[in-house]
Write a protein that holds these residues in place. Structure first.
Motif, mmCIF file in Angstrom:
data_model
loop_
_atom_site.group_PDB
_atom_site.id
_atom_site.type_symbol
_atom_site.label_atom_id
_atom_site.label_comp_id
_atom_site.label_asym_id
_atom_site.label_seq_id
_atom_site.Cartn_x
_atom_site.Cartn_y
_atom_site.Cartn_z
ATOM 1 N N ALA A 77 -15.857 32.982 36.997
ATOM 2 C CA ALA A 77 -14.482 33.354 37.297
ATOM 3 C C ALA A 77 -13.659 32.101 37.564
ATOM 4 O O ALA A 77 -14.144 31.138 38.154
ATOM 5 C CB ALA A 77 -14.433 34.284 38.497
ATOM 6 N N LYS A 78 -12.415 32.167 37.121
ATOM 7 C CA LYS A 78 -11.477 31.065 37.350
ATOM 8 C C LYS A 78 -10.195 31.664 37.907
ATOM 9 O O LYS A 78 -9.513 32.431 37.236
ATOM 10 C CB LYS A 78 -11.193 30.322 36.048
ATOM 11 N N GLN A 79 -9.922 31.343 39.159
ATOM 12 C CA GLN A 79 -8.708 31.801 39.826
ATOM 13 C C GLN A 79 -7.747 30.624 39.849
ATOM 14 O O GLN A 79 -8.155 29.491 40.097
ATOM 15 C CB GLN A 79 -9.042 32.237 41.258
ATOM 16 N N ALA A 80 -6.484 30.892 39.590
ATOM 17 C CA ALA A 80 -5.512 29.802 39.516
ATOM 18 C C ALA A 80 -4.251 30.152 40.287
ATOM 19 O O ALA A 80 -3.986 31.313 40.596
ATOM 20 C CB ALA A 80 -5.175 29.503 38.053
ATOM 21 N N GLY A 81 -3.506 29.119 40.562
ATOM 22 C CA GLY A 81 -2.206 29.296 41.196
ATOM 23 C C GLY A 81 -1.239 28.285 40.626
ATOM 24 O O GLY A 81 -1.642 27.187 40.224
ATOM 25 N N ILE A 82 0.013 28.686 40.568
ATOM 26 C CA ILE A 82 1.079 27.766 40.170
ATOM 27 C C ILE A 82 1.855 27.442 41.438
ATOM 28 O O ILE A 82 2.280 28.352 42.172
ATOM 29 C CB ILE A 82 1.995 28.383 39.100
ATOM 30 N N PHE A 83 2.001 26.158 41.691
ATOM 31 C CA PHE A 83 2.629 25.689 42.920
ATOM 32 C C PHE A 83 3.770 24.739 42.605
ATOM 33 O O PHE A 83 3.667 23.907 41.700
ATOM 34 C CB PHE A 83 1.599 24.950 43.788
ATOM 35 N N GLU A 84 4.827 24.861 43.383
ATOM 36 C CA GLU A 84 5.919 23.898 43.311
ATOM 37 C C GLU A 84 5.701 22.892 44.436
ATOM 38 O O GLU A 84 5.533 23.282 45.598
ATOM 39 C CB GLU A 84 7.268 24.595 43.486
ATOM 40 N N ALA A 85 5.680 21.622 44.088
ATOM 41 C CA ALA A 85 5.503 20.556 45.076
ATOM 42 C C ALA A 85 6.461 19.428 44.709
ATOM 43 O O ALA A 85 6.260 18.730 43.720
ATOM 44 C CB ALA A 85 4.064 20.068 45.083
ATOM 45 N N ARG A 86 7.495 19.292 45.497
ATOM 46 C CA ARG A 86 8.512 18.263 45.243
ATOM 47 C C ARG A 86 8.741 17.426 46.499
ATOM 48 O O ARG A 86 8.607 17.925 47.615
ATOM 49 C CB ARG A 86 9.837 18.913 44.831
ATOM 50 N N ASN A 87 9.079 16.176 46.262
ATOM 51 C CA ASN A 87 9.388 15.246 47.350
ATOM 52 C C ASN A 87 8.219 15.087 48.328
ATOM 53 O O ASN A 87 8.422 14.880 49.519
ATOM 54 C CB ASN A 87 10.660 15.663 48.100
ATOM 55 N N ILE A 88 7.018 15.207 47.804
ATOM 56 C CA ILE A 88 5.805 15.003 48.601
ATOM 57 C C ILE A 88 5.404 13.541 48.401
ATOM 58 O O ILE A 88 5.350 13.077 47.252
ATOM 59 C CB ILE A 88 4.655 15.926 48.123
ATOM 60 N N PRO A 89 5.131 12.799 49.472
ATOM 61 C CA PRO A 89 4.697 11.404 49.296
ATOM 62 C C PRO A 89 3.483 11.325 48.366
ATOM 63 O O PRO A 89 2.591 12.177 48.410
ATOM 64 C CB PRO A 89 4.339 10.961 50.709
ATOM 65 N N ALA A 90 3.460 10.318 47.508
ATOM 66 C CA ALA A 90 2.420 10.179 46.485
ATOM 67 C C ALA A 90 1.014 10.228 47.078
ATOM 68 O O ALA A 90 0.123 10.862 46.505
ATOM 69 C CB ALA A 90 2.622 8.876 45.702
ATOM 70 N N GLU A 91 0.808 9.595 48.239
ATOM 71 C CA GLU A 91 -0.526 9.564 48.836
ATOM 72 C C GLU A 91 -0.954 10.935 49.376
ATOM 73 O O GLU A 91 -2.129 11.157 49.649
ATOM 74 C CB GLU A 91 -0.621 8.504 49.942
ATOM 75 N N GLN A 92 -0.012 11.868 49.514
ATOM 76 C CA GLN A 92 -0.333 13.212 49.994
ATOM 77 C C GLN A 92 -0.496 14.224 48.856
ATOM 78 O O GLN A 92 -1.026 15.311 49.065
ATOM 79 C CB GLN A 92 0.746 13.698 50.956
ATOM 80 N N MET A 93 -0.051 13.866 47.651
ATOM 81 C CA MET A 93 -0.071 14.821 46.544
ATOM 82 C C MET A 93 -1.491 15.187 46.111
ATOM 83 O O MET A 93 -1.804 16.360 45.934
ATOM 84 C CB MET A 93 0.721 14.267 45.345
ATOM 85 N N ASP A 94 -2.369 14.196 45.950
ATOM 86 C CA ASP A 94 -3.728 14.483 45.503
ATOM 87 C C ASP A 94 -4.482 15.362 46.520
ATOM 88 O O ASP A 94 -5.098 16.356 46.123
ATOM 89 C CB ASP A 94 -4.481 13.186 45.204
ATOM 90 N N PRO A 95 -4.434 15.037 47.822
ATOM 91 C CA PRO A 95 -5.077 15.937 48.785
ATOM 92 C C PRO A 95 -4.451 17.336 48.806
ATOM 93 O O PRO A 95 -5.158 18.327 48.973
ATOM 94 C CB PRO A 95 -4.890 15.230 50.136
ATOM 95 N N LEU A 96 -3.148 17.430 48.612
ATOM 96 C CA LEU A 96 -2.499 18.740 48.569
ATOM 97 C C LEU A 96 -3.064 19.573 47.425
ATOM 98 O O LEU A 96 -3.421 20.742 47.603
ATOM 99 C CB LEU A 96 -0.982 18.578 48.406
ATOM 100 N N LEU A 97 -3.185 18.946 46.247
ATOM 101 C CA LEU A 97 -3.694 19.654 45.072
ATOM 102 C C LEU A 97 -5.201 19.882 45.145
ATOM 103 O O LEU A 97 -5.715 20.847 44.577
ATOM 104 C CB LEU A 97 -3.340 18.888 43.795
ATOM 105 N N GLY A 98 -5.925 19.000 45.818
ATOM 106 C CA GLY A 98 -7.383 19.105 45.880
ATOM 107 C C GLY A 98 -7.923 19.863 47.086
ATOM 108 O O GLY A 98 -9.082 20.250 47.099
ATOM 109 N N ILE A 99 -7.080 20.053 48.108
ATOM 110 C CA ILE A 99 -7.524 20.738 49.321
ATOM 111 C C ILE A 99 -6.623 21.945 49.626
ATOM 112 O O ILE A 99 -7.094 23.069 49.740
ATOM 113 C CB ILE A 99 -7.530 19.781 50.541
ATOM 114 N N GLY A 100 -5.334 21.685 49.761
ATOM 115 C CA GLY A 100 -4.398 22.738 50.159
ATOM 116 C C GLY A 100 -4.317 23.887 49.174
ATOM 117 O O GLY A 100 -4.448 25.058 49.557
ATOM 118 N N CYS A 101 -4.108 23.576 47.909
ATOM 119 C CA CYS A 101 -3.987 24.632 46.896
ATOM 120 C C CYS A 101 -5.283 25.431 46.729
ATOM 121 O O CYS A 101 -5.227 26.670 46.702
ATOM 122 C CB CYS A 101 -3.518 24.042 45.572
ATOM 123 N N PRO A 102 -6.444 24.783 46.629
ATOM 124 C CA PRO A 102 -7.681 25.578 46.546
ATOM 125 C C PRO A 102 -7.895 26.494 47.758
ATOM 126 O O PRO A 102 -8.430 27.596 47.612
ATOM 127 C CB PRO A 102 -8.782 24.520 46.451
#
Length: 163
Positions: A77-102
């Motif tokens: 199974a593959k569950q997905a989400g579409i997220f809007e993420a703007r004006n997030i500091p670059a160093e926080q974007m990868d953890p947001l996508l790798g931790i927060g969204c999952p």
């Protein structure tokens, strides 16, 4: 520019089941087995940009149940989400996508997998909670180790060709 345009924005646009497959290669005979199946679970996380400030985050799981050496069922199974993420500091974007969204997507995946297994005629399997921060840190460590090994292999190859 107004201050509002610089405010960080993070919103869920949609959560959806992207892929689901169920196989029961040994049915109906497998239902006659008395032994409890052994369960193997593999998990993966991915994220990719869709448009400016719009990202898709996916959590993929494979659940394999075996009785002795026979597969009772296999669920992917593959569950997905579409997220809007703007004006997030670059160093926080990868953890947001790798931790927060999952963390947002995973409960839906757990429910869909348990439902599919139940509908297949088996007792539900409730996937355990996942610490996506630890999963993310492990993935970073693995990538660093692979990069180190690749660099060492490259140095070895270069040294081998110069002799």
């Amino acid at each position: 520019m107004s201050d509002q345009n610089l405010q960080p924005v993070f919103q869920i646009q949609r959560v959806y089941l992207k892929d689901l497959s169920l196989e029961q290669p040994n049915s109906p005979a497998i239902f006659l087995e008395q032994e409890a199946p052994s369960i193997e679970v593999t998990l993966d996380v991915a994220a990719e940009p869709l448009a400016e400030g719009i990202f898709e985050s996916t959590v993929t799981v494979t659940v394999t149940a075996k009785v002795k050496d026979k597969v009772a069922f296999l669920v992917e199974a593959k569950q997905a989400g579409i997220f809007e993420a703007r004006n997030i500091p670059a160093e926080q974007m990868d953890p947001l996508l790798g931790i927060g969204c999952p963390n947002i997507v995973y409960p839906y995946l757990r429910s869909n997998v348990a439902d599919a297994i139940t509908r297949a005629g088996f007792p539900p399997i409730h996937l355990t909670e996942i610490n996506f921060e630890a999963f993310y840190q492990q993935r970073l460590a693995n990538m660093a180790e692979q990069a180190k090994l690749a660099a060492e292999a490259g140095n070895t190859d270069a040294a081998a060709t110069t002799h």
